[in-house]
Design an enzyme around this catalytic site. Structure first.
Site, PDB file in Angstrom:
ATOM      1  N   GLY A  85     -17.995  -9.974  78.403  1.00  0.00           N
ATOM      2  CA  GLY A  85     -19.305 -10.318  77.790  1.00  0.00           C
ATOM      3  C   GLY A  85     -19.432 -11.565  78.193  1.00  0.00           C
ATOM      4  CB  THR A  86     -17.789 -14.630  79.241  1.00  0.00           C
ATOM      5  OG1 THR A  86     -17.276 -14.923  78.111  1.00  0.00           O
ATOM      6  CG2 THR A  86     -18.440 -16.104  79.661  1.00  0.00           C
ATOM      7  CG  ASN A 165     -18.223 -14.592  67.668  1.00  0.00           C
ATOM      8  OD1 ASN A 165     -19.399 -15.217  67.498  1.00  0.00           O
ATOM      9  ND2 ASN A 165     -17.283 -15.621  68.052  1.00  0.00           N
ATOM     10  CD  GLN A 193     -16.975  -9.646  67.990  1.00  0.00           C
ATOM     11  OE1 GLN A 193     -16.400  -8.688  67.145  1.00  0.00           O
ATOM     12  NE2 GLN A 193     -15.974 -10.773  68.520  1.00  0.00           N
ATOM     13  CB  SER A 211     -16.773  -7.624  76.051  1.00  0.00           C
ATOM     14  OG  SER A 211     -15.575  -7.968  76.172  1.00  0.00           O
ATOM     15  CB  ALA A 212     -14.193  -2.470  77.578  1.00  0.00           C
ATOM     16  CG  HIS A 213     -11.615  -7.806  75.175  1.00  0.00           C
ATOM     17  ND1 HIS A 213     -11.136  -8.538  74.144  1.00  0.00           N
ATOM     18  CD2 HIS A 213     -12.527  -8.451  75.677  1.00  0.00           C
ATOM     19  CE1 HIS A 213     -12.017  -9.830  74.338  1.00  0.00           C
ATOM     20  NE2 HIS A 213     -12.668  -9.604  75.235  1.00  0.00           N
ATOM     21  CB  THR A 249     -14.207  -4.229  94.950  1.00  0.00           C
ATOM     22  OG1 THR A 249     -14.213  -4.837  96.335  1.00  0.00           O
ATOM     23  CG2 THR A 249     -13.342  -2.870  94.965  1.00  0.00           C
ATOM     24  CB  CYS A 341     -13.904 -19.146  72.114  1.00  0.00           C
ATOM     25  SG  CYS A 341     -13.922 -17.345  72.864  1.00  0.00           S
TER      26      CYS A 341
HETATM   27  N1  PLP Z   1     -19.821 -12.817  72.703  1.00  0.00           N
HETATM   28  C1  PLP Z   1     -19.269 -12.558  71.573  1.00  0.00           C
HETATM   29  C2  PLP Z   1     -20.037 -12.404  70.384  1.00  0.00           C
HETATM   30  C3  PLP Z   1     -17.781 -12.519  71.666  1.00  0.00           C
HETATM   31  O1  PLP Z   1     -17.057 -12.299  70.355  1.00  0.00           O
HETATM   32  C4  PLP Z   1     -17.036 -12.679  72.978  1.00  0.00           C
HETATM   33  C5  PLP Z   1     -15.550 -12.572  72.797  1.00  0.00           C
HETATM   34  O2  PLP Z   1     -14.985 -13.415  72.011  1.00  0.00           O
HETATM   35  C6  PLP Z   1     -17.885 -12.640  73.846  1.00  0.00           C
HETATM   36  C7  PLP Z   1     -19.162 -12.810  74.221  1.00  0.00           C
HETATM   37  C8  PLP Z   1     -17.152 -12.802  75.323  1.00  0.00           C
HETATM   38  O3  PLP Z   1     -16.717 -11.836  75.745  1.00  0.00           O
HETATM   39  P1  PLP Z   1     -15.508 -11.652  76.825  1.00  0.00           P
HETATM   40  O4  PLP Z   1     -14.358 -11.891  75.917  1.00  0.00           O
HETATM   41  O5  PLP Z   1     -15.638 -10.188  77.255  1.00  0.00           O
HETATM   42  O6  PLP Z   1     -16.059 -12.539  77.863  1.00  0.00           O
END
Ligand code: PLP
Length: 396
Positions: A85-86, A165, A193, A211-213, A249, A341
């Protein structure tokens, strides 16, 4: 020998460990692990290689991309795989601002840092003028304020997250995106989210991120959705992968895992939402009954206006040496004060905008599909005990 024991996970010291922090990350589900494992060992080719192993790898990426597109009713070429996601947020913002020579950006103070940091950097460098939309006391975007901004900056970029989030608040994305695009401005939305958890109207926006996790896939893989017609300059340049839009890659086990996790999340979305909302209702009802003086941050009591399974509770202050989050952790319960975070970044910038959280013990409980009523009851019992035995310092 002692040394070894100190490296055991903390979890093993608890008789019972409960994980209610699924907005921070989720466990990889067994079918996802099974699907991705062969791509580390048997099918390990580099998709850029010209031999059979490379061709095989390339096919896997193509079929995953198609499957994701079908699941989200978008086109395969609208998906650019990223490391999560970042990266996808940074990519969408920095590259669209560069591509379209955007000068004015509107966001909100409760966005994820993956949005706020790159935008702040660009503003500090004098590249953009950054404005913040007005929010109400529960973190909802003011449509009149957005409209006023769009009247002044019709060629700008609006970046507003679909699901917050920390609060779980859902944006009316279709309304905001239609309004923004009607003025001619671009729409980026952080859907990290919400993708997989609730239906997301991707067709309404220009850029969205995943973001898959967050939906039981592996960490380190995600994607940017860039609506057809947008071709963004690469944020990471290198070997020309992803149609020249993202060098590096490809993470094939990650892509396979993301695809399987998304398939499972979307196939079971309706039943998962029902389960998470019933856990949420039970928790909200019981916590209000058992602990006097609790209130809620954001709109988590509304099913329509918030993410299923996420509750941000404002508890009375505990008169003890540690916070409620720490007290719960000591009892084997994983919850969060803000986002994962915000633990690193010194407090929650989101809750700073939400008056109901001021001077309270704020705890985010985020349930996952595997959480049970028994676990919720266990946590309720611990909370009740904590508030019975501790001096509650807030005047009730
Ligand atoms: N955006 C939101 C709303 C999130 O909750 C998060 C992860 O906590 C991210 C972005 C960042 O995603 P990633 O952990 O895959 O970098």
């Amino acid at each position: 020998m002692n040394q070894l024991y100190t490296h055991q996970p903390f979890i093993s010291f608890y008789t019972m460990a409960i994980y209610f922090d699924n907005s921070a990350t989720t466990s990889l589900s067994a079918p996802v692990l099974e699907a991705l494992l062969p791509y580390f060992t048997q099918h390990f080719g580099n998709a850029s290689s010209s031999h059979w192993a490379g061709r095989e790898a390339k096919k896997v990426i193509q079929s995953s991309r198609r499957q994701i597109a079908d699941l989200l009713t978008i086109n395969p070429e609208e998906i650019i795989f990223t490391s999560g996601g970042t990266e996808a947020d940074n990519f969408a913002l920095k590259s669209s601002i560069q591509q379209y020579n955007i000068r004015h950006v509107l966001t909100s103070k409760i966005e994820h840092k993956a949005v706020l940091q790159p935008l702040n950097q660009l503003a500090q460098a004098g590249r953009i003028q950054l404005d913040y939309v007005q929010l109400d006391e529960q973190g909802q975007v003011s449509i009149p304020d957005l409209t006023q901004w769009l009247e002044k900056h019709p060629n700008g970029l609006v970046s507003l997250m679909h699901a917050n989030n920390e609060l779980g608040t859902l944006l009316n994305l279709e309304e905001v995106a239609a309004l923004t695009r009607q003025y001619g401005a671009y729409v980026h939305t952080d859907t990290v989210q919400s993708i997989g958890k609730v239906p997301v109207p991707l067709h309404a926006v220009d850029f969205a991120t995943a973001s898959a996790h967050k939906f039981r896939g592996p960490k380190g893989i995600g994607f940017l959705y860039a609506r057809q017609g947008h071709r963004l300059p690469a944020l990471l340049s290198g070997g020309g992968q992803e149609g020249g839009q993202r060098g590096g890659t490809e993470n094939i086990p990650g892509i396979v895992g993301l695809t399987k996790a998304l398939e499972l999340a979307i196939t079971h979305q309706t039943s998962t939402i029902a389960h998470l909302n019933s856990l949420k209702t039970h928790f909200i009802d019981e916590i209000q009954r058992q602990i006097p003086g609790v209130s809620f941050n954001g709109r988590c009591q509304s099913f329509e206006a918030s993410l299923p399974g996420l509750i941000n509770v404002a508890f009375p202050l505990l008169d003890g040496p540690c916070s409620l989050v720490e007290a719960l952790d000591q009892r084997g319960i994983a919850v969060s004060g803000g986002s994962a975070c915000s633990n690193l970044a010194g407090g929650s910038h989101v809750l700073q905008e939400i008056p109901s959280s001021f001077g309270r013990e704020n705890v985010r409980f985020s349930f996952g599909a595997d959480n049970t009523f028994a676990e919720v009851n266990e946590v309720l019992a611990i909370l009740t005990e904590l508030y019975e035995t501790e001096e509650v310092s807030l005047a009730l």
